[in-house]
Design an enzyme around this catalytic site. Structure first.
Site, PDB file in Angstrom:
ATOM      1  N   ASP A  21       0.117   0.106  -3.717  1.00  0.00           N
ATOM      2  CA  ASP A  21       0.323   1.399  -4.256  1.00  0.00           C
ATOM      3  C   ASP A  21      -0.147   1.565  -5.613  1.00  0.00           C
ATOM      4  O   ASP A  21      -0.468   0.548  -6.286  1.00  0.00           O
ATOM      5  CB  ASP A  21       1.817   1.752  -4.224  1.00  0.00           C
ATOM      6  CG  ASP A  21       1.784   3.290  -4.605  1.00  0.00           C
ATOM      7  OD1 ASP A  21       1.068   4.020  -4.440  1.00  0.00           O
ATOM      8  OD2 ASP A  21       2.665   3.394  -5.672  1.00  0.00           O
ATOM      9  N   ASP A  23      -0.190   4.488  -8.416  1.00  0.00           N
ATOM     10  CA  ASP A  23       0.707   4.842  -9.492  1.00  0.00           C
ATOM     11  C   ASP A  23       1.867   4.089  -9.650  1.00  0.00           C
ATOM     12  O   ASP A  23       2.701   4.220  -8.904  1.00  0.00           O
ATOM     13  CB  ASP A  23       1.023   6.083  -9.349  1.00  0.00           C
ATOM     14  CG  ASP A  23      -0.443   7.184  -9.176  1.00  0.00           C
ATOM     15  OD1 ASP A  23      -1.363   6.766  -9.979  1.00  0.00           O
ATOM     16  OD2 ASP A  23      -0.286   8.214  -8.319  1.00  0.00           O
TER      17      ASP A  23
END
Length: 255
Positions: A21, A23
């Site tokens: 991922d 963020d």
């Protein structure tokens, strides 16, 4: 390191690819997103006379989800029902998509004003992984993933990026569905069992669990280790650099 079982290091050593991922995992853009969501919902909820927006709302209803899903979840929590609208809605339209597009404008403004740099520990982990020969990808719900990666100076390090734009174009369900992670694994010609999901959101670790990935690493940036473990993480750390010693050595990789 907090782990739901002690097999995690050995399973990490067997990995063929890491699916990150963005963020909150590679870059602290979760902070940028949090400020952008606050800029959107603080005045909006106040104008509707409902409970004010809080930081916990971000983790409970928004974190890790596609933007319009986050809008819908937050509005549902306050009993506000809006028309769905379309992705072409303007940021001033009072629709789910309109509010999502307004949030995106706030995010772009925040990123332009403050910039972003990668977490040092995440860079160490990424560098060690690629030096060991692992494939790496970014799997993000954000439509701004490439902009963020470019701003942080690490765009060229990822040959595969499955972001919100790709998900929309290919009709992939967002997290907690595993579809975007499974798509990234398939682009390397690998099975889920050969890949590691690295996430900071409860919806993201749930996606890893739902896809039966070989290992799901949770990075606790505020969601809480207990919640990450409960939703599907096999191991939780606060800094990915802690896992550098558990990465495979080049000689252990198969071709």
């Amino acid at each position: 390191m907090t782990s739901s079982d002690r097999r995690a290091p050995a399973r990490l050593a067997d990995a063929r690819a890491l699916l990150f991922d963005l963020d909150g995992v590679l870059t602290p853009t979760a902070d940028v997103h949090m400020r952008a969501w606050s800029r959107l919902f603080t005045p909006y909820l106040a104008a509707h006379g409902v409970a004010p927006y809080t930081e916990q709302d971000y983790f409970a209803y928004i974190d890790g989800k596609p933007r319009y899903d986050g809008v819908r979840s937050l509005l549902d929590s306050r009993g506000i029902d809006l028309p769905e609208g379309t992705p072409d809605d303007g940021p001033d339209d009072d629709t789910v998509c309109g509010l999502g597009n307004r949030k995106n404008a706030e995010f772009t403004a925040e990123l332009s004003e403050h910039g972003v740099e990668a977490y040092p520990g995440s860079l160490r982990f990424l560098t060690a992984a690629t030096d060991a020969g692992l494939s790496v990808a970014v799997v993000s719900s954000s439509a701004n993933a490439k902009q963020v990666l470019r701003t942080a100076g690490i765009l060229e390090r990822f040959p595969v990026i499955v972001d919100g734009l790709v998900a929309r174009e290919d009709g992939l369900a967002g997290k907690p569905a595993p579809d975007t992670y499974l798509d990234a694994a398939s682009r390397f010609g690998l099975t889920a069992a050969e890949c590691v999901v690295v996430e900071d959101a409860t919806s993201g670790v749930a996606a890893g669990r739902n896809g039966a990935f070989g290992l799901v690493i949770g990075v606790d940036r505020g969601a809480g280790a207990d919640d990450l473990l409960a939703n599907g993480a096999d191991v939780v750390v606060t800094d990915l650099a802690d896992l550098v010693p558990d990465l495979p050595q080049p000689a252990t990789l198969t071709t």
